[in-house]
Scaffold this motif. Structure first.
Motif, PDB file in Angstrom:
ATOM      1  N   MET A 159       0.815  -1.210   0.000  1.00  0.00           N
ATOM      2  CA  MET A 159       0.000   0.000   0.000  1.00  0.00           C
ATOM      3  C   MET A 159       0.852   1.266   0.000  1.00  0.00           C
ATOM      4  O   MET A 159       0.474   2.284  -0.585  1.00  0.00           O
ATOM      5  CB  MET A 159      -0.939  -0.024   1.216  1.00  0.00           C
ATOM      6  N   LEU A 160       2.010   1.198   0.650  1.00  0.00           N
ATOM      7  CA  LEU A 160       2.883   2.367   0.726  1.00  0.00           C
ATOM      8  C   LEU A 160       3.795   2.503  -0.490  1.00  0.00           C
ATOM      9  O   LEU A 160       4.292   3.597  -0.762  1.00  0.00           O
ATOM     10  CB  LEU A 160       3.743   2.296   1.996  1.00  0.00           C
ATOM     11  N   GLU A 161       4.006   1.407  -1.230  1.00  0.00           N
ATOM     12  CA  GLU A 161       5.002   1.432  -2.306  1.00  0.00           C
ATOM     13  C   GLU A 161       4.386   1.346  -3.705  1.00  0.00           C
ATOM     14  O   GLU A 161       4.806   2.065  -4.608  1.00  0.00           O
ATOM     15  CB  GLU A 161       5.992   0.273  -2.124  1.00  0.00           C
ATOM     16  N   HIS A 164       1.098   2.810  -8.460  1.00  0.00           N
ATOM     17  CA  HIS A 164       0.642   2.707  -9.853  1.00  0.00           C
ATOM     18  C   HIS A 164      -0.306   1.517 -10.064  1.00  0.00           C
ATOM     19  O   HIS A 164      -1.377   1.687 -10.671  1.00  0.00           O
ATOM     20  CB  HIS A 164       1.847   2.607 -10.788  1.00  0.00           C
ATOM     21  N   PRO A 165       0.018   0.308  -9.591  1.00  0.00           N
ATOM     22  CA  PRO A 165      -0.960  -0.792  -9.745  1.00  0.00           C
ATOM     23  C   PRO A 165      -2.285  -0.513  -9.034  1.00  0.00           C
ATOM     24  O   PRO A 165      -3.356  -0.881  -9.543  1.00  0.00           O
ATOM     25  CB  PRO A 165      -0.230  -2.001  -9.142  1.00  0.00           C
ATOM     26  N   VAL A 170      -8.205   0.737  -9.452  1.00  0.00           N
ATOM     27  CA  VAL A 170      -9.371   1.594  -9.203  1.00  0.00           C
ATOM     28  C   VAL A 170      -9.970   2.074 -10.523  1.00  0.00           C
ATOM     29  O   VAL A 170     -11.193   2.103 -10.696  1.00  0.00           O
ATOM     30  CB  VAL A 170      -8.965   2.781  -8.307  1.00  0.00           C
ATOM     31  N   ARG A 171      -9.134   2.434 -11.483  1.00  0.00           N
ATOM     32  CA  ARG A 171      -9.646   2.927 -12.773  1.00  0.00           C
ATOM     33  C   ARG A 171     -10.431   1.838 -13.504  1.00  0.00           C
ATOM     34  O   ARG A 171     -11.495   2.087 -14.073  1.00  0.00           O
ATOM     35  CB  ARG A 171      -8.490   3.417 -13.639  1.00  0.00           C
ATOM     36  N   SER A 187      -7.343   9.714 -16.313  1.00  0.00           N
ATOM     37  CA  SER A 187      -6.280   9.199 -15.449  1.00  0.00           C
ATOM     38  C   SER A 187      -6.767   9.129 -14.007  1.00  0.00           C
ATOM     39  O   SER A 187      -7.522   9.984 -13.536  1.00  0.00           O
ATOM     40  CB  SER A 187      -5.044  10.096 -15.540  1.00  0.00           C
ATOM     41  N   VAL A 188      -6.310   8.096 -13.317  1.00  0.00           N
ATOM     42  CA  VAL A 188      -6.570   7.931 -11.881  1.00  0.00           C
ATOM     43  C   VAL A 188      -5.214   7.718 -11.212  1.00  0.00           C
ATOM     44  O   VAL A 188      -4.411   6.892 -11.661  1.00  0.00           O
ATOM     45  CB  VAL A 188      -7.501   6.731 -11.599  1.00  0.00           C
TER      46      VAL A 188
END
Length: 318
Positions: A159-161, A164-165, A170-171, A187-188
């Motif tokens: 979650m911290l690193e 991008h994935p 989410v998109r 973009s998201v």
């Protein structure tokens, strides 16, 4: 016409100026205002869309920039739409939004907050107007719910690193639903991931500070140890060299004396010089007495003995 011929050039200029002013600033706005009121034409700006509906029925959607004659778009209904219908003006430019601190929990149970930024643009004006009363708010809610649903129970390190994935996840989750409401999601991006529990944040800060202090103390102690090792090594090497020099001194002096003793005259002169030097360094009192003067020698000896009995620096009486 005869009256105009009687006017001078200056008077004609002022008359033309007044007529031009009235035509440009009074007649022209009134004329085009009436034309727009009757729905004869409309002007569409760049990245703009106009949707005309009459009694709940969509009659025309115009999204091409320029001047449009509504009589060719709406037919004879153009004046009726202008008077009784409605014209919806939509902005088709790219829009942006940011949702702050969406609450999620990591796999380890840490309460996290995620700030997500996204872009959207209106792709279907009719669906945007009539399929959802608040498409912007619904899209924001959909993005927030997708963030919670897709990113909850992830490992804290991921979650911290891996932002991008997570943004791509989410998109992909939001895009199909947003198209039904006339929105195309752009973009998201996950911009911020932070701890929501202030007490946990303080504990982490304290642990980090303590760890930094420990590391700093270890570095200082290691430096002191290295300096001590270098100093002790230098002192030991210096002591070894001084010991070697002290051990070699008698050998060097003995070798020099042995070489000097090979010549009797040089050896005798050397020892006489050394003896004279010792006498000079001793600060002894020398009295020279001529030969065959025994009485004078006895007198000088008695005087020297008297001087020896009296202390050189008598202490004051108490």
């Amino acid at each position: 016409m005869s009256n105009f011929h009687n006017l001078s050039g200056v008077e004609l200029f002022f008359v033309a100026a007044v007529v031009t002013f009235i035509a440009m600033f009074i007649v022209e706005p009134v004329f085009f205002g009436i034309a727009r009121l009757l729905g004869l034409y409309t002007i569409v700006e760049e990245r703009q869309c106009k949707v005309y509906d009459l009694f709940g029925k969509v009659l025309a959607v115009i999204d091409e920039p320029g001047l449009h004659l509504l009589i060719f778009k709406l037919g004879l209904k153009a004046p009726m739409v202008s008077l009784l219908g409605k014209c919806h003006v939509l902005d088709l430019r790219l829009d942006q939004a940011y949702i702050r601190s969406t609450p999620v929990n990591s796999e380890e149970g840490a309460p996290m907050g995620i700030g997500i930024w996204y872009e959207m643009v209106i792709s279907d004006p009719v669906a945007y107007l009539f399929k959802n009363t608040d498409p912007r708010g619904s899209l924001a809610a959909n993005v927030g719910n997708s963030t919670v649903r897709c990113l909850s129970n992830l490992k804290l390190a991921n979650m911290l690193e891996n932002r991008h994935p997570m943004s791509q996840t989410v998109r992909d989750e939001v895009s199909p639903q947003s198209r039904e409401w006339g929105y195309t999601l752009g973009s998201v991006y996950i911009r911020k991931v932070h701890f929501r529990d202030l007490e946990m944040t303080k504990q982490i800060e304290e642990k980090v500070v303590n760890r930094l202090r420990q590391v700093t103390g270890a570095i200082k102690q290691d430096g002191v140890n290295q300096v001590s090792i270098i100093s002790s090594t230098a002192e030991r090497q210096a002591a070894n060299e001084f010991a070697k020099a002290a051990a070699m001194r008698p050998q060097i002096v003995g070798a020099a004396l042995q070489k000097i003793s090979q010549d009797a005259d040089i050896s005798r002169a050397l020892f006489e010089t050394l003896e004279t030097q010792n006498v000079i360094d001793g600060h002894a009192v020398i009295t020279i007495i001529p030969k065959n003067s025994s009485l004078l020698g006895q007198l000088a000896a008695s005087i020297q003995a008297g001087r020896a009995e009296v202390p050189m620096n008598p202490s004051p009486a108490k």
